[in-house]
Design a protein around this motif. Structure first.
Motif, PDB file in Angstrom:
ATOM      1  N   ILE A 313       0.383  -6.993  38.931  1.00  0.00           N
ATOM      2  CA  ILE A 313      -0.365  -8.232  38.668  1.00  0.00           C
ATOM      3  C   ILE A 313      -0.487  -9.076  39.941  1.00  0.00           C
ATOM      4  O   ILE A 313      -1.554  -9.599  40.269  1.00  0.00           O
ATOM      5  CB  ILE A 313       0.337  -9.054  37.567  1.00  0.00           C
ATOM      6  N   LYS A 314       0.605  -9.160  40.681  1.00  0.00           N
ATOM      7  CA  LYS A 314       0.683 -10.037  41.850  1.00  0.00           C
ATOM      8  C   LYS A 314      -0.343  -9.674  42.919  1.00  0.00           C
ATOM      9  O   LYS A 314      -0.906 -10.553  43.592  1.00  0.00           O
ATOM     10  CB  LYS A 314       2.094  -9.958  42.432  1.00  0.00           C
ATOM     11  N   PHE A 315      -0.602  -8.376  43.069  1.00  0.00           N
ATOM     12  CA  PHE A 315      -1.453  -7.941  44.182  1.00  0.00           C
ATOM     13  C   PHE A 315      -2.861  -7.530  43.750  1.00  0.00           C
ATOM     14  O   PHE A 315      -3.551  -6.809  44.465  1.00  0.00           O
ATOM     15  CB  PHE A 315      -0.766  -6.815  44.956  1.00  0.00           C
ATOM     16  N   ILE A 316      -3.280  -7.987  42.570  1.00  0.00           N
ATOM     17  CA  ILE A 316      -4.661  -7.756  42.147  1.00  0.00           C
ATOM     18  C   ILE A 316      -5.551  -8.822  42.776  1.00  0.00           C
ATOM     19  O   ILE A 316      -5.306 -10.031  42.646  1.00  0.00           O
ATOM     20  CB  ILE A 316      -4.785  -7.783  40.610  1.00  0.00           C
ATOM     21  N   ASP A 317      -6.613  -8.369  43.466  1.00  0.00           N
ATOM     22  CA  ASP A 317      -7.516  -9.290  44.161  1.00  0.00           C
ATOM     23  C   ASP A 317      -8.940  -9.234  43.606  1.00  0.00           C
ATOM     24  O   ASP A 317      -9.861  -9.806  44.190  1.00  0.00           O
ATOM     25  CB  ASP A 317      -7.539  -8.973  45.659  1.00  0.00           C
ATOM     26  N   LYS A 319     -11.973  -9.739  40.568  1.00  0.00           N
ATOM     27  CA  LYS A 319     -12.313 -10.741  39.546  1.00  0.00           C
ATOM     28  C   LYS A 319     -11.856 -10.295  38.163  1.00  0.00           C
ATOM     29  O   LYS A 319     -11.513 -11.116  37.315  1.00  0.00           O
ATOM     30  CB  LYS A 319     -13.830 -10.987  39.552  1.00  0.00           C
ATOM     31  N   VAL A 320     -11.913  -8.986  37.941  1.00  0.00           N
ATOM     32  CA  VAL A 320     -11.404  -8.412  36.688  1.00  0.00           C
ATOM     33  C   VAL A 320     -10.242  -7.503  37.047  1.00  0.00           C
ATOM     34  O   VAL A 320     -10.422  -6.456  37.678  1.00  0.00           O
ATOM     35  CB  VAL A 320     -12.500  -7.620  35.940  1.00  0.00           C
ATOM     36  N   GLY A 321      -9.040  -7.928  36.681  1.00  0.00           N
ATOM     37  CA  GLY A 321      -7.838  -7.161  37.023  1.00  0.00           C
ATOM     38  C   GLY A 321      -7.420  -6.231  35.905  1.00  0.00           C
ATOM     39  O   GLY A 321      -7.441  -6.612  34.722  1.00  0.00           O
ATOM     40  N   LEU A 322      -7.050  -5.003  36.258  1.00  0.00           N
ATOM     41  CA  LEU A 322      -6.632  -4.007  35.258  1.00  0.00           C
ATOM     42  C   LEU A 322      -5.267  -3.448  35.623  1.00  0.00           C
ATOM     43  O   LEU A 322      -5.038  -3.034  36.764  1.00  0.00           O
ATOM     44  CB  LEU A 322      -7.642  -2.859  35.191  1.00  0.00           C
ATOM     45  N   VAL A 323      -4.367  -3.443  34.641  1.00  0.00           N
ATOM     46  CA  VAL A 323      -3.064  -2.787  34.791  1.00  0.00           C
ATOM     47  C   VAL A 323      -2.923  -1.813  33.632  1.00  0.00           C
ATOM     48  O   VAL A 323      -3.026  -2.209  32.463  1.00  0.00           O
ATOM     49  CB  VAL A 323      -1.891  -3.795  34.783  1.00  0.00           C
ATOM     50  N   GLU A 324      -2.687  -0.533  33.952  1.00  0.00           N
ATOM     51  CA  GLU A 324      -2.557   0.493  32.915  1.00  0.00           C
ATOM     52  C   GLU A 324      -1.164   1.101  32.952  1.00  0.00           C
ATOM     53  O   GLU A 324      -0.612   1.358  34.033  1.00  0.00           O
ATOM     54  CB  GLU A 324      -3.598   1.603  33.127  1.00  0.00           C
ATOM     55  N   VAL A 325      -0.616   1.314  31.762  1.00  0.00           N
ATOM     56  CA  VAL A 325       0.691   1.956  31.617  1.00  0.00           C
ATOM     57  C   VAL A 325       0.491   3.203  30.770  1.00  0.00           C
ATOM     58  O   VAL A 325      -0.137   3.139  29.705  1.00  0.00           O
ATOM     59  CB  VAL A 325       1.711   1.019  30.934  1.00  0.00           C
ATOM     60  N   ASP A 326       1.005   4.354  31.259  1.00  0.00           N
ATOM     61  CA  ASP A 326       0.807   5.601  30.520  1.00  0.00           C
ATOM     62  C   ASP A 326       2.037   6.489  30.679  1.00  0.00           C
ATOM     63  O   ASP A 326       2.907   6.237  31.529  1.00  0.00           O
ATOM     64  CB  ASP A 326      -0.433   6.326  31.028  1.00  0.00           C
ATOM     65  N   VAL A 327       2.100   7.535  29.867  1.00  0.00           N
ATOM     66  CA  VAL A 327       3.236   8.450  29.894  1.00  0.00           C
ATOM     67  C   VAL A 327       2.782   9.841  29.477  1.00  0.00           C
ATOM     68  O   VAL A 327       1.808   9.993  28.737  1.00  0.00           O
ATOM     69  CB  VAL A 327       4.353   7.960  28.926  1.00  0.00           C
ATOM     70  N   GLY A 342      -5.610  -3.269  42.458  1.00  0.00           N
ATOM     71  CA  GLY A 342      -5.333  -4.328  43.416  1.00  0.00           C
ATOM     72  C   GLY A 342      -5.682  -3.978  44.848  1.00  0.00           C
ATOM     73  O   GLY A 342      -6.565  -3.152  45.110  1.00  0.00           O
ATOM     74  N   ILE A 343      -4.938  -4.573  45.783  1.00  0.00           N
ATOM     75  CA  ILE A 343      -5.268  -4.463  47.204  1.00  0.00           C
ATOM     76  C   ILE A 343      -4.944  -3.090  47.784  1.00  0.00           C
ATOM     77  O   ILE A 343      -5.463  -2.711  48.827  1.00  0.00           O
ATOM     78  CB  ILE A 343      -4.546  -5.544  48.020  1.00  0.00           C
ATOM     79  N   GLY A 344      -4.068  -2.326  47.097  1.00  0.00           N
ATOM     80  CA  GLY A 344      -3.712  -0.993  47.580  1.00  0.00           C
ATOM     81  C   GLY A 344      -2.706  -1.031  48.727  1.00  0.00           C
ATOM     82  O   GLY A 344      -2.396  -2.093  49.282  1.00  0.00           O
ATOM     83  N   ILE A 345      -2.201   0.149  49.076  1.00  0.00           N
ATOM     84  CA  ILE A 345      -1.186   0.278  50.134  1.00  0.00           C
ATOM     85  C   ILE A 345      -1.585   1.439  51.040  1.00  0.00           C
ATOM     86  O   ILE A 345      -1.863   2.541  50.559  1.00  0.00           O
ATOM     87  CB  ILE A 345       0.215   0.551  49.539  1.00  0.00           C
ATOM     88  N   GLU A 346      -1.592   1.204  52.327  1.00  0.00           N
ATOM     89  CA  GLU A 346      -1.916   2.275  53.276  1.00  0.00           C
ATOM     90  C   GLU A 346      -0.873   3.383  53.198  1.00  0.00           C
ATOM     91  O   GLU A 346       0.314   3.123  52.990  1.00  0.00           O
ATOM     92  CB  GLU A 346      -1.973   1.713  54.699  1.00  0.00           C
ATOM     93  N   ILE A 393      -8.735  -0.373  46.680  1.00  0.00           N
ATOM     94  CA  ILE A 393      -9.092   0.295  45.413  1.00  0.00           C
ATOM     95  C   ILE A 393      -7.985   0.125  44.378  1.00  0.00           C
ATOM     96  O   ILE A 393      -8.233  -0.207  43.217  1.00  0.00           O
ATOM     97  CB  ILE A 393      -9.391   1.794  45.645  1.00  0.00           C
ATOM     98  N   GLY A 394      -6.739   0.333  44.773  1.00  0.00           N
ATOM     99  CA  GLY A 394      -5.633   0.148  43.838  1.00  0.00           C
ATOM    100  C   GLY A 394      -4.472   1.084  44.101  1.00  0.00           C
ATOM    101  O   GLY A 394      -4.526   1.928  45.010  1.00  0.00           O
TER     102      GLY A 394
END
Length: 403
Positions: A313-317, A319-327, A342-346, A393-394
């Motif tokens: 949640i913190k690093f979503i930049d 306008k429409v933020g999505l967090v998905e949880v799956d198993v 969100g902002i993604g990580i290199e 991208i995320g």
């Protein structure tokens, strides 16, 4: 004698000669058959003898090349035969002098040796028997023995045993146990120290924070905007320091405090978290499949999901933020994912972010310990954690937990 009688005798003699010749032919034929059979039997015997000699040679090679000490003894414990490894281990050589099993047993072990040998005779086998011995060079060793009775037509005739030197292994095991005991003591002391330091450090921070607030209130009309900004910066720094102390204490506590394991409903746990966490209006959290129930420590599992979801949640930049949880079920483990846009990580930072104090974003909300705590909790539940991410991208965090 009349001519008629003479003729009868001649005919009888002729028949006898013919019968004798026939018998001689039959005997000659049988003699040939017997000779051939005898030759074949002799050849077979020679072949069998060669095979037996070869087999005996092979068995002797196996006997001599067994890595562990191999000993054969009679039912009184007298050593009958031993391989080179046994001679090397025990120092005794039965080809030069007769000796008994008791001759190499440690004086303290005599009763145990007698009892174990009796059990071997009764049961036919003896496994995982540890024995202290004294070699001919008067060196004390600890050996592991597996033995069995040798039978001939159902009658016990001898005993055989594989003897392995475990002196060094036992010494290493004792050292390991001492180190583990020492490590546990050190961990307990460190945990206690962390609590003390946490309390002692937080107290002056709170005092400084209070003093800063008093100065601001007493000089509200006298301080210019720059001074007020500096005071705000001091307050922010104090908050971050206090948060850092709390996070360090939490990190040191993970694994040190082992709570009772229970069956945890992860679906209910994540549902509760969605009501506890601050979720901005433009961010939605979706659980794609029903999460399982697993055995674990509920508090630590809550920390795990809370850290990963709040990070997402913190690093979503967007306008429409999505967090998905799956198993998904991986057999012995469940594999979970927590995905954001969100902002993604290199990629160059993927191996670093789980290290303590490593943070990619310098903010007052991040101390660089959250993901270190996550990894520690996953490790405690016998799982792994990794990520896939593309800048802008995320990010998707994957982790496994043992069923």
């Amino acid at each position: 004698m009349s001519q008629n009688q003479i003729d009868i005798l001649k005919r009888a003699l002729a028949r006898e000669k013919a019968a004798r010749k026939q018998a001689e032919k039959i005997l000659e034929s049988k003699a040939d058959e017997l000779y051939v059979a005898n030759q074949k039997l002799e050849k077979s015997y020679l072949e069998l003898e060669a095979i037996l000699n070869k087999t005996d040679s092979q068995l002797q090679g196996v006997f001599e090349n067994i890595v562990d000490a191999y000993v054969i003894m009679d039912l009184m414990g007298n050593i009958l035969k031993m391989n080179d490894a046994a001679v090397s281990l025990l120092g005794f050589d039965n080809s030069k002098v007769d000796f008994n099993l008791l001759d190499m047993a440690h004086p303290d072990e005599m009763q145990r040796v007698a009892q174990s040998f009796k059990a071997l005779l009764i049961n036919g086998t003896l496994t995982d028997f540890h024995l202290k011995i004294i070699t001919q060079e008067k060196v004390e060793k600890l050996v592991h023995i597996n033995a069995s009775i040798i039978y001939d037509n159902g009658e016990a005739v001898a005993a055989q045993g594989i003897v392995r030197d475990i002196t060094e292994m036992n010494s290493l095991q004792i050292q390991k146990e001492k180190l583990l005991e020492k490590l546990e003591k050190s961990n307990n002391e460190l945990q206690e120290y962390a609590h003390i330091v946490s309390h002692d450090l937080k107290s002056p921070l709170r005092s400084i924070d209070a003093l800063v607030n008093w100065i601001k209130e007493d000089n509200q009309d006298k301080l210019d905007e720059t001074s007020l900004q500096n005071f705000d910066l001091i307050e922010t720094t104090l908050e971050k320091m206090e948060q850092l102390i709390s996070d360090v204490l939490m990190y040191s506590s993970v694994g040190a405090e082992t709570l009772e394991k229970q069956i945890v409903d992860l679906d209910a746990l994540v549902t509760d978290l969605k009501t506890i966490l601050f979720v901005p209006e433009h961010v939605s959290i979706s659980v794609l499949n029903t999460l399982p129930k697993i055995e674990g420590e509920k508090v630590k599992l809550q920390q795990l999901f809370q850290n990963l979801i709040s990070n997402a949640i913190k690093f979503i930049d967007k306008k429409v933020g999505l967090v998905e949880v799956d198993v998904k079920d991986n057999g012995t483990h469940y594999q979970f994912l927590i995905k954001d846009n969100g902002i993604g990580i290199e990629e160059k930072f993927h191996d670093k972010i789980f290290k303590i104090f490593h943070t990619l974003n310098k903010s007052k909300d991040s101390t660089g310990i959250g993901l270190s705590i996550v990894k520690k909790i996953v490790d405690l539940h016998e799982g792994d954690i990794w990520l896939e991410s593309k800048p802008n991208i995320g990010t998707t965090f994957f982790f496994t937990l043992k069923k």
